[in-house]
Design a protein around this motif. Structure first.
Motif, short mmCIF file in Angstrom:
data_model
loop_
_atom_site.label_atom_id
_atom_site.label_comp_id
_atom_site.label_asym_id
_atom_site.label_seq_id
_atom_site.Cartn_x
_atom_site.Cartn_y
_atom_site.Cartn_z
N SER A 36 14.38 -16.13 -6.36
CA SER A 36 15.74 -15.75 -6.74
C SER A 36 16.48 -15.13 -5.55
N LEU A 39 17.92 -17.78 -3.65
CA LEU A 39 18.84 -18.59 -4.45
C LEU A 39 18.27 -19.95 -4.82
N ARG A 42 18.11 -19.10 -10.26
CA ARG A 42 19.28 -18.29 -10.62
C ARG A 42 19.14 -17.85 -12.08
N THR A 44 19.70 -16.07 -15.59
CA THR A 44 20.94 -15.79 -16.32
C THR A 44 20.88 -14.40 -16.93
N TYR A 55 17.25 -10.70 -18.42
CA TYR A 55 17.49 -12.04 -17.87
C TYR A 55 16.64 -13.08 -18.56
N ASP A 76 20.09 -8.27 -2.32
CA ASP A 76 19.66 -9.15 -3.42
C ASP A 76 18.15 -9.07 -3.64
N TRP A 78 15.18 -8.34 -5.99
CA TRP A 78 14.93 -8.30 -7.42
C TRP A 78 13.75 -7.39 -7.71
#
Length: 618
Positions: A36, A39, A42, A44, A55, A76, A78
């Motif tokens: 993720s 990218l 992705r 949600t 998510y 970014d 996670w």
């Protein structure tokens, strides 16, 4: 003493249901997080609960999905709650399986069909090694703060944190793994070969000779025994050089693929040396545990691990010693670097043997078949330690013990200083030398965690030692011609990627993970950590006003920087992630969009008040 190999049953003792569940959970979490971040995936957002987002991640199979909660940190990153990850198939719970995860998302991950089977092997092997580490256990985080340098090396579990498949070691069988993996920490006795000078080449730094090296690394009786064996085979020791060889390499490559050289007397097997060695995190580098005063030995090892075959080029003998000598002299001559205490572990001697057939068959310098028989000797870091100081791999800062406790937190707690002061100490030791080498000389290293050794005093970082010089450094767009002997270091790259040597290699691949551990384990907010990084950059820049134009030209406070995706490289080609011989080395990299620079918000403050930053004392 040679150890008996484990029984067929013993080599799978670590594969128990509870351990297998735990390591699959951890690798699925890491896969979601890192893919993720790049990218490729992705997830949600379904809703939020305070700082946490809920998510869902859909897969290539409509019936299969993953749900979890996470926080999205700076760069970014996670941060996923392991316990929250749930997989469902047709609405029913299903166990987490890291190999199945890759298969379920192979289209989304854009893995070429010819790469997928090999990548799945790497995932399965990474899982198995994770299971072994968990089964074996290890020192607690607190114990590691007091452990020896080599005990810490053997206890590391993560490898390179950015890569999902980072412990494959493809080529090792189950018995090999138990014998040679760094985490197994078994003593290894290297094989020694005599190689005729018609095909072998040796080079060393100016303050060393071949004879001195042998006297320092091998006992007199061993040297005499080796010379006798050469004579018994009809050779003259004066026409041979000695090469240490990994036992796996001898059994799986040299004894077979160099059969003609052995039959013709160009390569003579001399036996195993007396000294026992311990494999380091980099797996093909060995620390002498019988004689800790002796040098590291790095050998060729033709296994596939994390995107490359881990051989060692025979051609390094032509340039490696000269490169190490040149860089060491540059660092030693620079007053600022001397003031930081920054040092290098020089690779002082290189030996390589050119295969009679493969050298002619392929002109590529980095072909794995040309990297099967070579070795180098590297300085020992214990010589760099003063009274009251100790060594620790920088990888320990990211290490969590099997109870989930952080080594970095233990260091901070034991240091008696605040988290802020400890981190600022660390940034001066690690970041400042990298900044200076880049801005003053366009010189860049590969400063990931296993390449950096921390020197600690009172559990606080006081300086750093960099290793892996000949293969892992470069001079980007040199503004003056480099000496002929080190021209190989010159790398021509686009101007707009110059700063990625800091942004990618340190910010994204090191600080992103340091920041997450500080947040989870020490309650340090990301904005505070990144402010300290900004202050540290400004502190360095204020100390070097003569480089002001270069600071503006290569702006570390720029709003964004390119997202350089390392897993995408491995997913594209897990045998050679980057073409090291390409005219444009940047051309093979994978850039996808940009990342917001977490220190950009302090740009104006850094410009106006840099001289006051970073001078807290206790």
């Amino acid at each position: 003493m040679m150890h008996m190999p484990p029984s067929p049953r013993d080599v799978v003792a670590h594969l128990t249901p509870d351990i297998w569940t735990a390591v699959n959970t951890r690798l699925v979490v890491k896969s979601i997080a890192e893919f993720s971040h790049e990218l490729l995936l992705r997830p949600t957002l379904l809703g939020t609960d305070g700082k946490w987002g809920h998510y869902v991640l859909s897969t290539d199979r409509p019936s299969t999905e993953y749900r979890f909660r996470a926080q999205l940190l700076e760069l970014d990153h996670w941060l996923i709650d392991d316990r929250s990850v749930q997989k469902s198939i047709d609405g029913r719970p299903a166990p987490l399986d890291a190999v199945a995860f890759i298969v379920e998302l192979c289209a989304e991950l854009k893995i070429p069909s010819h790469v997928l089977p090999g990548y799945l092997e790497e995932i399965a092997s990474t899982l198995s090694s994770a299971a072994y580490k968990r089964w074996k256990g290890g020192p607690t985080a607190t114990a590691l703060t007091q452990a020896s340098f080599q005990e810490v090396e053997a206890a590391m579990t993560e490898g390179h944190p950015t890569f999902v498949a980072n412990n494959a070691r493809l080529g090792f069988n189950a018995v090999d793994y138990r014998a040679y993996a760094p985490e197994a920490a078994e003593p290894v006795h290297l094989h020694w070969l005599a190689a005729h000078k018609r095909r072998a080449e040796f080079a060393c730094v100016d303050d060393l000779t071949y004879d001195e090296l042998l006297r320092q690394e091998l006992d007199p009786m061993t040297l005499e025994l080796f010379a006798t064996k050469i004579r018994q085979g009809g050779g003259d020791p004066a026409f041979y050089v000695l090469i240490p060889v990994h036992p796996w390499q001898w059994e799986n490559r040299i004894a077979q693929l160099f059969a003609a050289d052995i039959a013709g007397g160009d390569v003579v097997h001399l036996g195993c040396g007396e000294d026992a060695y311990q494999a380091q995190q980099s797996i093909r580098t060995f620390y002498n545990v019988s004689r800790p005063d002796r040098r590291y030995v790095k050998t060729a090892l033709s296994i596939v691990n994390m995107g490359f075959t881990r051989g060692l080029s025979a051609s390094l003998a032509q340039s490696g010693a000269a490169i190490n000598q040149w860089v060491a002299e540059l660092v030693k001559s620079d007053a600022y670097l001397r003031g930081t205490g920054f040092t290098l572990l020089r690779e002082v001697a290189f030996v390589g043997y050119r295969h009679r057939y493969y050298e002619r068959a392929n002109r590529r310098r980095n072909d794995p078949h040309k990297e099967m028989l070579a070795a180098l000797w590297r300085e020992n870091p214990t010589a760099c330690v003063g009274d009251g100081e100790r060594l620790m791999t920088m990888a320990a800062l990211m290490h969590l013990d099997h109870g989930g406790k952080s080594v970095m937190k233990s260091l901070v707690d034991l240091s008696g200083v605040s988290t802020e002061v400890w981190v600022r100490d660390y940034l001066r030791c690690y970041l400042h030398p990298l900044l200076h080498c880049f801005y003053a000389y366009n010189l860049v290293f590969t400063p990931h965690c296993e390449n950096v050794i921390l020197v600690l005093s009172g559990h606080r970082p006081v300086r750093t030692i960099m290793k892996d010089i000949a293969e892992d450094i470069g001079v980007l767009n040199p503004e003056r011609a480099l000496p002929e002997r080190v021209k190989r270091l010159a790398l021509r790259v686009p101007e707009d990627v110059m700063t990625l040597s800091i942004f990618t290699d340190s910010f994204d691949c090191v600080f992103r993970f340091v920041a997450a551990i500080l947040y989870e384990h020490l309650g340090c907010e990301g904005k505070d950590f990144w402010r300290w990084v900004a202050d540290s950059v400004a502190e360095y820049q204020s100390a070097q006003p003569e480089l002001a134009q270069r600071f503006a030209r290569y702006d570390l406070f720029a709003p964004t920087f390119a997202r350089n995706c390392l897993n995408r490289l491995q997913l594209k080609n897990n045998r050679m992630m980057v073409d090291l011989e390409a005219e444009d080395p940047v051309d093979s990299l994978q850039f996808v969009g940009t990342l917001d620079n977490p220190i950009a918000q302090w740009a104006r403050r850094a410009t106006s008040t840099a001289s006051g930053f970073g001078h807290e004392t206790i």
